[in-house]
Design an enzyme around this catalytic site. Sequence first.
Site, short mmCIF file in Angstrom:
data_model
loop_
_atom_site.label_atom_id
_atom_site.label_comp_id
_atom_site.label_asym_id
_atom_site.label_seq_id
_atom_site.Cartn_x
_atom_site.Cartn_y
_atom_site.Cartn_z
N LYS A 109 0.82 -1.21 0.00
CA LYS A 109 0.00 0.00 0.00
C LYS A 109 0.86 1.27 0.00
CE LYS A 109 -3.98 -2.17 2.24
NZ LYS A 109 -4.91 -2.09 3.40
N TYR A 136 -12.97 -2.36 -4.09
CA TYR A 136 -13.46 -2.49 -2.72
C TYR A 136 -14.98 -2.38 -2.61
CZ TYR A 136 -8.63 -2.23 -1.10
OH TYR A 136 -7.31 -2.48 -0.87
N PHE A 166 -15.48 2.44 6.99
CA PHE A 166 -14.10 2.68 6.55
C PHE A 166 -13.95 2.79 5.04
CE2 PHE A 166 -14.73 -1.91 6.96
CZ PHE A 166 -14.33 -2.36 5.71
N ARG A 189 -0.89 -14.43 3.93
CA ARG A 189 -1.75 -13.87 4.97
C ARG A 189 -1.08 -13.98 6.35
NH1 ARG A 189 -6.30 -12.02 3.35
NH2 ARG A 189 -7.40 -12.19 5.32
N THR A 213 -5.28 -7.89 10.15
CA THR A 213 -5.62 -6.62 9.50
C THR A 213 -5.48 -5.46 10.46
OG1 THR A 213 -7.16 -7.75 8.04
CG2 THR A 213 -7.45 -5.39 8.27
N ARG A 261 2.51 -6.28 9.08
CA ARG A 261 1.65 -5.26 9.68
C ARG A 261 2.07 -4.94 11.11
NH1 ARG A 261 -3.76 -7.95 7.12
NH2 ARG A 261 -3.78 -6.77 5.17
N ASN A 284 -2.19 -0.16 6.73
CA ASN A 284 -1.62 -1.37 7.34
C ASN A 284 -0.64 -2.09 6.41
OD1 ASN A 284 -3.41 -2.50 5.55
ND2 ASN A 284 -4.62 -3.59 7.08
N HIS A 329 -2.04 -5.80 1.39
CA HIS A 329 -3.30 -6.49 1.11
C HIS A 329 -2.94 -7.85 0.54
CE1 HIS A 329 -7.29 -7.39 -0.58
NE2 HIS A 329 -6.62 -7.84 -1.62
N GLU A 369 -8.56 -10.90 -8.32
CA GLU A 369 -7.68 -9.76 -8.01
C GLU A 369 -6.47 -9.72 -8.93
OE1 GLU A 369 -6.97 -10.12 -3.81
OE2 GLU A 369 -9.01 -9.48 -3.31
#
Length: 186
Positions: free
Chosen positions: A19, A60, A68, A96, A102, A116, A126, A129, A140
């Site tokens: 991100k 999203y 959010f 993950r 998250t 994170r 964070n 993704h 994706e």
Amino acid sequence: MASILRSPQALQLTLALIKPDAVAHPLILEAVHQQILSNKFLIIRMRELLWRKEDCQRFYREHEGRFFYQRLVEFMASGPIRAYILAHKDAIQLWRMLMGPTRVFRARYVAPDSIRGSFGLTDTRNTTHGSDSVVSASREIATFFPDFSEQRWYEEEEPQLRCGAVCYSPEGGIHYVAGTGGLGPA
């Protein structure tokens, strides 16, 4: 979407996004990249891009209406992101786990060495993704790498990467099959 035939021992693909909060800091970006490599992921494709607000909204949309949503869309369109297609025997679950929870506060508490836990700032900022299932990974990956054919990759590239000698190109930031010279995709 057509079903893709895979060998039972085939590598699994996942999408990983870095991100804007991490891409803005070269040392953090490099640290995340090194974690990907040190956890034995194969980097199949990588690209940096600026995401338009409309693209973020579409990506999203399942969160539309949640508190959010707007903050997430604005943040993801605020600066460059890096997108990866990663391969590993259990790519989705491993990525993950490497990302951590998250919620950054929880990540710092239960997984302080996770990405994170180490680099996340808030629940929106964070750092990363990752896809949460094989179906979402396919969707994706197609969003961020529209020219990538998952079916062709599983037919042509995956067996060579799984069974052959693999090299890493620091210049291109991707893995490739030895003997191909690292020119373009594996």
